[in-house]
Design a protein around this motif. Structure first.
Motif, PDB file in Angstrom:
ATOM      1  N   ALA A 119       0.848  -1.207   0.000  1.00  0.00           N
ATOM      2  CA  ALA A 119       0.000   0.000   0.000  1.00  0.00           C
ATOM      3  C   ALA A 119       0.877   1.247   0.000  1.00  0.00           C
ATOM      4  N   THR A 120       1.780   1.305  -0.965  1.00  0.00           N
ATOM      5  CA  THR A 120       2.733   2.403  -1.093  1.00  0.00           C
ATOM      6  C   THR A 120       2.962   2.677  -2.573  1.00  0.00           C
ATOM      7  N   PRO A 121       3.621   3.794  -2.916  1.00  0.00           N
ATOM      8  CA  PRO A 121       3.920   4.049  -4.333  1.00  0.00           C
ATOM      9  C   PRO A 121       4.725   2.911  -4.959  1.00  0.00           C
ATOM     10  N   PRO A 211      -4.768   6.263  -6.808  1.00  0.00           N
ATOM     11  CA  PRO A 211      -4.557   7.454  -5.968  1.00  0.00           C
ATOM     12  C   PRO A 211      -4.157   8.687  -6.782  1.00  0.00           C
ATOM     13  N   LEU A 212      -3.219   8.521  -7.728  1.00  0.00           N
ATOM     14  CA  LEU A 212      -2.801   9.637  -8.576  1.00  0.00           C
ATOM     15  C   LEU A 212      -3.964  10.116  -9.445  1.00  0.00           C
ATOM     16  N   LEU A 213      -4.674   9.182 -10.054  1.00  0.00           N
ATOM     17  CA  LEU A 213      -5.778   9.524 -10.954  1.00  0.00           C
ATOM     18  C   LEU A 213      -6.865  10.316 -10.227  1.00  0.00           C
ATOM     19  N   ILE A 214      -7.316   9.820  -9.077  1.00  0.00           N
ATOM     20  CA  ILE A 214      -8.402  10.468  -8.347  1.00  0.00           C
ATOM     21  C   ILE A 214      -8.001  11.849  -7.859  1.00  0.00           C
ATOM     22  N   SER A 323       2.806  14.867  -2.999  1.00  0.00           N
ATOM     23  CA  SER A 323       1.823  13.997  -2.337  1.00  0.00           C
ATOM     24  C   SER A 323       2.302  12.567  -2.141  1.00  0.00           C
ATOM     25  N   GLY A 324       3.312  12.142  -2.919  1.00  0.00           N
ATOM     26  CA  GLY A 324       3.768  10.754  -2.848  1.00  0.00           C
ATOM     27  C   GLY A 324       3.013   9.835  -3.787  1.00  0.00           C
ATOM     28  N   SER A 351      -4.857   8.229   1.929  1.00  0.00           N
ATOM     29  CA  SER A 351      -6.148   7.603   2.210  1.00  0.00           C
ATOM     30  C   SER A 351      -6.547   6.621   1.125  1.00  0.00           C
ATOM     31  N   TYR A 352      -6.259   6.955  -0.127  1.00  0.00           N
ATOM     32  CA  TYR A 352      -6.627   6.020  -1.194  1.00  0.00           C
ATOM     33  C   TYR A 352      -5.769   4.761  -1.170  1.00  0.00           C
TER      34      TYR A 352
END
Length: 398
Positions: A119-121, A211-214, A323-324, A351-352
């Motif tokens: 759950a990380t980049p 996460p990036l898209l949203i 944002s990471g 959060s995402y």
């Protein structure tokens, strides 16, 4: 040429040209400065070590500290380390088993567990997996060197002990040394096995981009809404008071945050993005995140009008970089890392990752978003007060 000049005389044409130039300048400048030297800061990653071997384990930890590859955190219990990993307080957990030397003595393979949170980049996961294999190779190399040194010292000595003649002894010792050297070169002992355990794992590459898209889609949508609401605000300023317009504007943004968030959830379901929370948690969080973006983007257009869009363009680039979502925040320069704490996109991305993969601390992210919204609304109210005072001052002068 006359029609071209007519276009260039229009304010909107010049604003559009300025926006296009600003996009180029801002994105290139922000991203190249934010991502410069990323691989030089890998020692900012945090790695937890759980040591169950009181003898060799301490030596391994000491060597890891001396190499300064990461920030090491030693935990007594594996459960504590895994909890820190789940909350993304550390990037990897290394679990050293007990009785390492005893197992090596009887030629038994040793398994070292490397826990990596998914759950990380993507870059974090890749770098941690490479680091785990690199550390394991280094441990095997260290073991081979120790065994080889012992072989060089002991085997020729044992062979020559039973040779009575001194000349023959020197010759036998030389041959034994050559044989040992040949064995060492053609034998690779790797008794330490790396067991990479991936926690919070989900299949598919597309899901890693959510996460990036949203965050990107939400902020750009919020930026456009704020821009056009400001245009509408300018047309209605002579009909209503500033505070009436402000309240109406916030009511619209709340309704839009709720409505557009439903669309985001529908699209994620349409493309089979599975989340670890129920519909209402997701809807509530996305609505708060979207409203935080609206609260942020409206401040600059309230202050500067349509030219305030330039600041929102800059914030788009800065938020994505800090944002990471693309590059782990630990690898960013200090300026962008600290700036990320003040911007909602950071908590949106965190959060995402939690909503999609699990883990993390959703409550903490919501708390930070709520604080950011409160501060931004207070700033927006202060702007209305200042502009109202300015309007009254102008009317008394007239």
């Amino acid at each position: 040429m006359k029609i071209v000049k007519s276009f260039l005389k229009q304010k909107e044409t010049l604003v559009g040209i300025a926006a296009a130039i600003a996009f180029q300048l801002i994105f290139v400048t922000v991203w190249l400065t934010a991502y410069d030297g990323v691989y030089d800061r890998t020692n900012q990653f945090s790695v937890a070590v759980v040591n169950n071997d009181s003898e060799l384990g301490r030596e391994i930890i000491k060597k890891l500290e001396d190499r300064n590859l990461f920030r090491l955190k030693v935990f007594e219990e594996l459960n504590q380390a895994l909890e820190a990993l789940d909350k993304r307080n550390v990037n990897m957990v290394i679990h050293l088993p007990d009785r390492i030397i005893e197992k090596l003595t009887v030629n038994e393979n040793i398994t070292i567990d490397y826990y990596i949170n998914q759950a990380t980049p993507t870059l974090t996961k890749q770098m941690m997996e490479k680091a785990a294999n690199k550390i394991n190779d280094a441990l095997n190399y260290q073991f081979r060197e120790t065994i080889n040194n012992q072989m060089v010292k002991r085997i020729p000595q044992l062979v020559t002990e039973k040779v009575p003649d001194e000349k023959m002894k020197a010759m036998v010792e030389d041959i034994a040394t050559q044989v040992v050297d040949m064995v060492q070169k053609n034998t690779k002992m790797n008794p330490i096995v790396a067991n990479i355990v991936k926690t919070n794992e989900k299949e598919g590459f597309a899901i890693t981009m959510v996460p990036l898209l949203i965050v990107l889609a939400s902020y750009i949508s919020a930026m456009l809404i704020s821009q056009y609401l400001q245009i509408a605000n300018g047309r209605l300023i002579n009909e209503y008071s500033r505070f009436s317009l402000f309240v109406g504007r916030q009511m619209i943004t709340i309704l839009l945050a709720l409505g557009i968030s439903l669309l985001s959830i529908f699209l994620m379901n349409l493309f089979h993005i599975e989340l670890n929370h129920n519909f209402f948690v997701l809807w509530g969080f996305q609505s708060i995140l979207f409203f935080s973006f609206l609260a942020l983007s409206q401040v600059f257009v309230m202050l500067f009008g349509i030219p305030g869009m330039i600041f929102n363009i800059a914030l788009t680039a800065i938020q994505i970089a800090s944002s990471g979502a693309m590059v782990p925040r630990e690898l960013l320069p200090t300026f962008y890392y600290e700036l990320g704490h003040l911007l909602p996109a950071t908590y949106g991305v965190n959060s995402y990752f939690s909503l999609i993969y699990g883990g993390g601390d959703l409550g903490s992210d919501l708390k930070h978003l709520s604080i950011i919204i409160s501060v931004l609304l207070a700033i927006a109210i202060a702007i209305q007060i200042v502009f109202s005072m300015r309007d009254k001052f102008k009317s008394t002068e007239m």
